[in-house]
Design an enzyme around this catalytic site. Structure first.
Site, PDB file in Angstrom:
ATOM      1  N   GLY A 141     -41.826 -61.097  44.415  1.00  0.00           N
ATOM      2  CA  GLY A 141     -40.793 -62.040  43.974  1.00  0.00           C
ATOM      3  C   GLY A 141     -41.000 -62.478  42.544  1.00  0.00           C
ATOM      4  O   GLY A 141     -42.126 -62.554  42.055  1.00  0.00           O
ATOM      5  N   GLU A 189     -39.391 -67.686  41.007  1.00  0.00           N
ATOM      6  CA  GLU A 189     -39.940 -69.035  40.880  1.00  0.00           C
ATOM      7  C   GLU A 189     -41.245 -69.092  40.093  1.00  0.00           C
ATOM      8  O   GLU A 189     -41.613 -70.124  39.554  1.00  0.00           O
ATOM      9  CB  GLU A 189     -40.140 -69.638  42.282  1.00  0.00           C
TER      10      GLU A 189
END
Ligand SMILES: Cc1cc2nc3c(=O)[nH]c(=O)nc-3n(C[C@H](O)[C@H](O)[C@H](O)COP(=O)(O)OP(=O)(O)OC[C@H]3O[C@@H](n4cnc5c(N)ncnc54)[C@H](O)[C@@H]3O)c2cc1C
Ligand code: SF4
Lengths: 756, 352
Positions: free
Chosen positions: A714, A717
């Site tokens: 990912g 964030e």
């Protein structure tokens, strides 16, 4: 491979594949020409407008509302109050599984936080609804509210974040601290922050019998459809959520909230479509936020600067009626090789709206404190902050000893430091000035974010003309998911992305999982990958069984899908186009489907994280205390990169958010009333362009054979983590002043609030 | 939104007549007024839109070299007017440090002068505010008041006037031309904004119905053009109101200061002219001590109105810095970050 060219298309490209290429957003043109239809752009015939009246007190009871005055206002159709609010099928004071919060939907006259909806006015025009709400003139019985550390009640939470452990202990921290040569003990505070996506929460709700269509920005389509179904007593499939575009979400649009539920209820009650778009001020309360934290860190180090113990304690605010505890202290678990680690949390009940996941929940606030504390520990040891981090580099997951599925943090440190020019950094603070006399400081932080995987489904349809339709109920919050997901699907199907029609953003499509936790590309992507593979397998079956196909009989040998054709694996001169295969078989289409999830055995065998290193330069006016982050360099390793352009922009956005956290963002509460005094974008500061003159994000190549079959981690964030600490540490390095409360303010530096 | 009448008068006389009805207000670009109407702080019965009044959008140069600026000239148009920016560079710099490009393109000169305080309690209908509801109290006192006034405040109100534009204007003796039911008059900008005393609701000295038609800067103050700067401290690099700001202008004769002008922003309910500080510099050499002395005098009367004592020291420092910047000379070109400490004019800043 040098990171400089890591972003170039070919590095990650597979033969004949588009994945790895920096395609621009598929919906970019629609967005920049204003043709992208956001939820509130929908105007069904007969639409009514809803405006919620928000409480102006933090705790007490509504004793009166002038409903008659509101109703008498021309254009006002109805006023929803606890007295006439139709029933809901799910008790709003009960949590909605799996992670829905309790909501305020006029169940009674109590007020638990400022801006809680206390009535909703529905009118023929937005103006009439707005004025109707203003005419309600609420009176209250005010009770004293818990608004800060002194007035809130502390408690031991059962879990933090979304189901994470509230306390994790590895080894004996007290013993580790006792044997340490030095113990660095510091307290850091982080403020309440509000998501403030550009697009406010909005919904246009239209009922047809017991079916409802909801135009709304939504990050979790399937879950939300099920939850709305439960609230309204209808099957989930009777709820159609259309969320083609989101103007930002940052976590707040994955969770149901009171004003939206009330709007849907009003539409059913009145038999007409109803629209709500929250005014900016009402986004400060009922739709989640990042809770305030008070964190204490104790870091024991030996004579060589190696940690003997790491203790991270976080006290985090939540509401008086529900729990979402920033899992801040858990950031201490995966990063540094301390033989003893204790991460623990406490909750503090305040009269605030329930906090929720906000971009890098826990990780952002936790990393802010941890990375600053690490800097302090390095200083105490007289070590360079990078050398200190390397001395405590974790080769395996601290405490558990599990291997990392992949970890390329060393390279992130090295490449980031090289590009930034870190090696020239003086150890002592207040040693650098620029040609104009500004104090210059350099700081760094380690970035880390876990890699969750959500179960997801997808469908891939190969069509007679050789093109494909792929479908999954995913969410594009602006991050470019639809472009990256289409690339994955196109790769799986052996097609160019231009030949792939991509449908998403509709809850009646196969469940694409949640766009959250930085796991959307991996989760929905894996489902698309498998669905594409499923379609190709069926196609291959047709071809290899068809005597007229050049691939006849190649069933055992296998075929490769590329550029709209299947090639015999051992003889590429023999191939057949998708269109021909389907035509001969008399098939209009072939449908592949897939459900994908993470293998639990792999999940427990490996620690899975994206990593990075962020280096920041700030300049500080020595007399006036104004700070500017002049240069940011981040180097990140997050597995396979599907689209480097989009990934870079995620890192930029994250790093800029980190600057915001460190220097600007804060909801300011009046301690007497609990009201937020800067609930607008003029005074709730986020960076403007001039605040971040130079940002660089380096993509460090990384292969991960375990995290998922795509090798994708990912990126959404992680950019915030590391950056906040890097900026704060740079401020210290520039000024010699440790500011232990975010955001760093001018007065902290002018007064020279010195290290404790 | 409550219903109100909207009137578009064709002449100044008509506008004044239209606004004589109680509950009427003038509407400039509305960047301040409409926001206040949306949040219910301002609830006029009648809105008199002055933006189409003829002749008020001109910048006229007077025979003596002074300038007369129509009240409807847009903030950007004034700041980018070449002759204006050359003659009164400190004013242009202040204008360009305010708000955002979009807001400056819309905002009018008159509206900028008349903009209301940004005190959060003034904007919050749930709070007591003497300025909004006379006699109701002041919830800023003892509240979130770190950015409130340190000069000229009273127990009845500790708000500041937020305009950047007004700070150099007051330093340069700007005059405001006003027309009202009783005819025309002129007010020194310095006496346009009122200190709160016991009547904070009286924000300005304009009488009911009076319309600002123009602003004038006298020819004499063009003599400061070579040594004039505006400096503004903000909580982000751009698009934020001042924490504190200062305009400083020097008229030099060799290495002696012939005359000085100093005004502060963000410290009081009005743009704060520091006359004693100015006087201390007249005839003096431009030394660090002289500037520090002037800064000391400028803040001599200052006292915190809450958790904002830091603003006093900060204001002293920014006065000294603005004087330093002014001494170094007005930049040939407008800095990329107008009025920012980071808009470094090389050589202007002496290493601390
Ligand atoms: C987000 C934001 C940021 C801002 N930042 C800054 C900043 O950094 N620095 C700064 O200085 N300003 C800033 N401003 C304020 C901005 O400068 C003012 O809103 C603007 O100058 C007002 O001009 P206007 O023409 O829109 O006035 P309006 O909103 O139309 O009117 C403002 C007031 O003046 C009255 N009025 C208008 N014209 C006249 C007249 N000719 N005679 C008598 N009364 C009149 C109106 O009745 C009203 O009360 C900011 C504003 C916003 C919204
Ligand atoms: S400081 Fe002035 S404007 Fe602010 S609340 Fe008090 S009286 Fe009102």
């Amino acid at each position: 491979m040098s990171p400089e060219n890591a972003a170039s298309p070919l590095q990650y490209g597979r033969a004949g594949s588009n994945a790895g290429q920096p395609l621009t957003r598929r919906d970019g043109l629609l967005k920049v020409t204003g043709r992208a239809t956001y939820a509130a752009d929908n105007h069904p015939d007969g639409v009514l407008y809803a405006v919620a009246a928000g409480a102006s007190i933090a705790r007490g009871r509504v004793t009166s509302l002038d409903v008659a005055a509101a109703k008498a206002h021309p254009g006002v159709v109805e006023v929803l109050t606890p007295a006439n609010r139709p029933p809901l099928a799910h008790d709003p004071d009960e949590k909605m599984p799996p992670f829905g919060f309790r909501v305020d939907v006029l169940q009674d006259d109590t007020v638990r936080y400022v801006n809680q909806p206390i009535a909703m006015v529905i009118a023929e025009t937005l103006e009439a609804a707005t004025e109707g709400a203003a005419l309600l003139d609420p009176h209250y019985e005010v009770e004293s509210a818990a608004v800060d550390l002194e007035s809130g009640e502390r408690f031991a939470p059962a879990a933090v974040g979304v189901g994470a452990a509230a306390r994790t202990a590895h080894g004996d921290v007290e013993a580790g601290l006792a044997e340490a040569v030095r113990v660095t003990e510091v307290d850091y505070e982080t403020p309440p922050q509000y998501h403030n996506a550009m697009e406010p929460h909005a919904v246009v709700a239209e009922w047809d019998g017991d079916r409802v269509t909801l135009d709304m920005p939504n990050q979790a389509l399937a879950l939300s459809a099920a939850a709305y179904g439960a609230y309204f007593g209808i099957p989930a499939e009777n709820v159609l959520i259309r969320s083609p575009f989101l103007g930002g979400g940052f976590g707040s649009k994955a969770i149901l909230n009171g004003p939206q539920i009330l709007t849907i209820l009003a539409a059913r009650m009145l038999g007409r479509p109803v629209k709500l778009a929250l005014p900016r001020k009402q986004m400060f309360g009922p739709v989640g936020h990042r809770g305030r934290t008070w964190q204490k860190l104790r870091i024991g180090t030996d004579g060589e600067g190696r940690m003997t113990a790491l203790h991270h304690h976080a006290l985090a605010e939540t509401s008086t009626f529900d729990d979402f505890i920033e899992p801040s202290a858990n950031i201490a678990l995966p990063l540094y090789a301390a033989p003893a680690i204790l991460a623990e949390h406490e909750g503090l009940r305040l009269n605030v709206g329930t906090p929720g996941p906000m971009r890098a929940p826990g990780a952002a606030s936790g990393s802010a404190a941890l990375e600053a504390a690490i800097d302090e520990a390095a200083e105490a040891c007289g070590m360079d902050p990078l050398a200190f981090r390397l001395a405590n580099y974790a080769e395996t997951e601290p405490g558990t000893g599990r291997p990392f599925s992949s970890k390329t943090l060393r390279e992130c440190y090295a490449e980031g430091a090289k590009r930034f020019g870190w090696s020239g950094r003086p150890l002592e603070p207040r040693r650098m000035r620029d040609e104009n006399g500004f104090l210059v400081g350099w700081g760094m932080g380690t970035a880390v974010f876990h890699c969750p995987h959500f179960p997801a489904e997808a469908r891939a349809t190969l069509r007679a003309d050789g093109t494909a339709l792929v479908e999954t109920a995913g969410a594009d919050m602006g991050q470019g998911a639809w472009t990256a997901l289409a690339q994955i699907a196109a790769e799986a199907l052996g097609l160019d992305p231009s030949q792939v029609e991509f449908h998403s953003g509709l809850s009646n499509l196969p469940d694409g999982g949640v766009a959250g936790g930085s796991g959307h590309t991996a989760s929905a992507g894996l489902a698309l990958h498998k669905a594409g593979g499923d379609a190709i397998a069926s196609l291959a079956e047709l071809a290899t069984a068809d005597a007229a196909s050049p691939l006849f009989g190649a069933g055992n040998i296998g075929v490769v899908a590329r550029e709209g054709r299947l090639y015999r694996r051992d003889d590429e001169t023999r191939s057949d186009s998708y269109a021909d295969i389907l035509k001969r078989a008399g098939r209009a289409q072939i449908v592949g489907t897939a459900k994908a999830a993470r293998d639990p055995a792999v999940a427990s065998a490996y620690a899975m994280f994206s990593h990075g290193a962020v280096f920041a330069e700030v300049k500080v006016d020595p007399d006036l205390g104004q700070v500017r982050a002049t240069r940011l360099v981040g180097a990140f390793a997050a597995g396979r990169i599907i689209n480097p352009r989009l990934v870079q922009s995620q890192y930029y956005g994250g790093m800029i958010w980190g600057v915001s956290f460190a220097l600007h963002e804060e909801a300011v509460t009046d301690r007497r009333t609990g009201r937020i005094m800067n609930a607008d974008l003029a005074e709730y500061h986020v960076p403007v362009n001039a605040d971040v003159p130079s940002v660089e994000a380096i993509l460090i190549p990384e292969e991960d054979a375990h995290v998922n079959p795509l090798g994708v981690k990912g990126v959404g964030e992680i950019g915030i983590t590391g950056t906040v600490g890097a900026v704060a540490n740079a401020v210290w390095h520039a000024t010699g002043v440790r500011v232990r409360r975010f955001p760093v303010r001018i007065e902290d530096l002018v007064a020279g609030r010195a290290a404790g | 939104m409550n219903r109100f009448d909207y009137i578009q008068p064709a002449s100044v006389a008509e506008a004044i007549a239209a606004v004589s009805e109680p509950g009427s207000v003038y509407l400039g670009a509305g960047t301040n007024l409409l926001d206040l109407m949306k949040i219910g702080v301002s609830r006029p019965q009648r809105v008199v839109d002055i933006t189409r009044l003829p002749g008020l959008d001109r910048i006229d140069w007077l025979p003596d070299g002074g300038v007369r600026i129509g009240a409807l000239v847009r903030n950007s148009d004034l700041a980018y007017d070449e002759r204006f920016a050359k003659t009164f560079p400190v004013v242009a710099e202040a204008l360009l440090s305010g708000a955002s490009a979009q807001l400056r393109n819309a905002a009018t000169v008159g509206g900028n002068l008349m903009q209301r305080t940004r005190c959060a309690y003034f904007q919050d209908l749930g709070s007591a505010c003497n300025r909004r509801v006379p006699g109701s109290g002041c919830d800023a006192l003892g509240g979130q008041s770190r950015l409130h006034a340190v000069l000229g405040w009273s127990e009845h109100c500790i708000a500041t006037h937020p305009s950047d534009f007004c700070v150099p204007l007051v330093a340069l003796d700007a005059m405001v031309e006003v027309e009202g039911p009783r005819g025309t008059r002129e007010i020194a900008l310095d006496s346009l904004h009122a200190l709160p005393g016991s009547t904070p609701e009286q924000e300005t000295t304009l009488a009911a119905g009076e319309l600002i038609v123009a602003l004038r800067l006298p020819a004499e103050v063009a003599s400061f053009a070579d040594n004039a700067r505006y400096l503004k401290l903000r909580e982000r690099t751009s698009y934020a109101f001042a924490v504190v700001s200062a305009a400083a202008a020097l008229e030099m004769e060799g290495d002696t200061i012939r005359a000085a002008r100093i005004a502060l922003g963000g410290v009081a309910a009005k743009p704060w002219r520091a006359r004693e500080a100015e006087a201390s510099l007249a005839g003096a050499k431009p030394t660090a001590e002289a500037f520090a002395g002037a800064a000391e005098l400028a803040l001599a009367e200052a006292r915190p109105s809450g958790a904002n004592a830091f603003k006093i020291e900060l204001a002293r420092r920014i006065v000294a810095r603005a004087l330093n910047f002014a001494l170094a000379g007005t930049p040939q070109e407008m800095p990329a970050l107008p009025a920012s400490p980071f808009s470094t004019n090389p050589g202007a800043y002496h290493v601390a």
